[in-house]
Design a protein around this motif. Structure first.
Motif, PDB file in Angstrom:
ATOM      1  N   ARG A  52       0.825  -1.217   0.000  1.00 45.92           N
ATOM      2  CA  ARG A  52       0.000   0.000   0.000  1.00 45.92           C
ATOM      3  C   ARG A  52       0.855   1.262   0.000  1.00 45.92           C
ATOM      4  O   ARG A  52       0.440   2.292  -0.507  1.00 45.92           O
ATOM      5  N   GLN A  55       2.291   1.617  -3.924  1.00 47.69           N
ATOM      6  CA  GLN A  55       1.375   2.012  -4.997  1.00 47.69           C
ATOM      7  C   GLN A  55       0.967   3.473  -4.832  1.00 47.69           C
ATOM      8  O   GLN A  55       0.874   3.980  -3.730  1.00 47.69           O
ATOM      9  N   PRO A  56       0.725   4.160  -5.940  1.00 46.29           N
ATOM     10  CA  PRO A  56       0.352   5.580  -5.856  1.00 46.29           C
ATOM     11  C   PRO A  56      -1.026   5.754  -5.214  1.00 46.29           C
ATOM     12  O   PRO A  56      -1.867   4.879  -5.275  1.00 46.29           O
ATOM     13  N   ASN A  57      -1.214   6.921  -4.617  1.00 45.14           N
ATOM     14  CA  ASN A  57      -2.466   7.225  -3.948  1.00 45.14           C
ATOM     15  C   ASN A  57      -3.558   7.437  -4.994  1.00 45.14           C
ATOM     16  O   ASN A  57      -3.426   8.246  -5.900  1.00 45.14           O
ATOM     17  N   LYS A  58      -4.655   6.734  -4.861  1.00 42.28           N
ATOM     18  CA  LYS A  58      -5.761   6.825  -5.823  1.00 42.28           C
ATOM     19  C   LYS A  58      -6.879   7.680  -5.233  1.00 42.28           C
ATOM     20  O   LYS A  58      -7.955   7.212  -4.928  1.00 42.28           O
ATOM     21  N   CYS A  59      -6.631   8.945  -5.088  1.00 48.56           N
ATOM     22  CA  CYS A  59      -7.597   9.879  -4.526  1.00 48.56           C
ATOM     23  C   CYS A  59      -8.299  10.606  -5.669  1.00 48.56           C
ATOM     24  O   CYS A  59      -7.660  11.098  -6.598  1.00 48.56           O
TER      25      CYS A  59
END
Length: 72
Positions: A52, A55-59
């Motif tokens: 977690r 991986q890039p932040n999926k906001c």
């Protein structure tokens, strides 16, 4: 210690105790299984945490909209 409890040690003159105290070896075996299960669980939790973090932040909210609304 489980090996000494199960088979004894002739050099130190320690007798085996698993034949006299069966619950001692049962509790020792249960503790070993619980310890290994705890290590496996900790490795799984660590792997999930690392994945977690990598991986890039999926906001869905855009951070640039908030930064452009600030007036100096």
């Amino acid at each position: 210690m489980a090996e000494v409890g199960k088979n004894g040690n002739k050099h130190a003159r320690w007798d085996k105790i698993c034949d006299r105290f069966a619950t001692y070896c049962d509790h020792g075996a249960g503790a070993l299984i619980a310890a290994f299960a705890g290590v496996v669980l900790m490795l799984i939790i660590s792997a999930v945490s690392i994945s977690r973090l990598v991986q890039p932040n999926k906001c869905s909210i855009s951070t640039t909209a908030a930064s452009t609304s600030v007036v100096p």
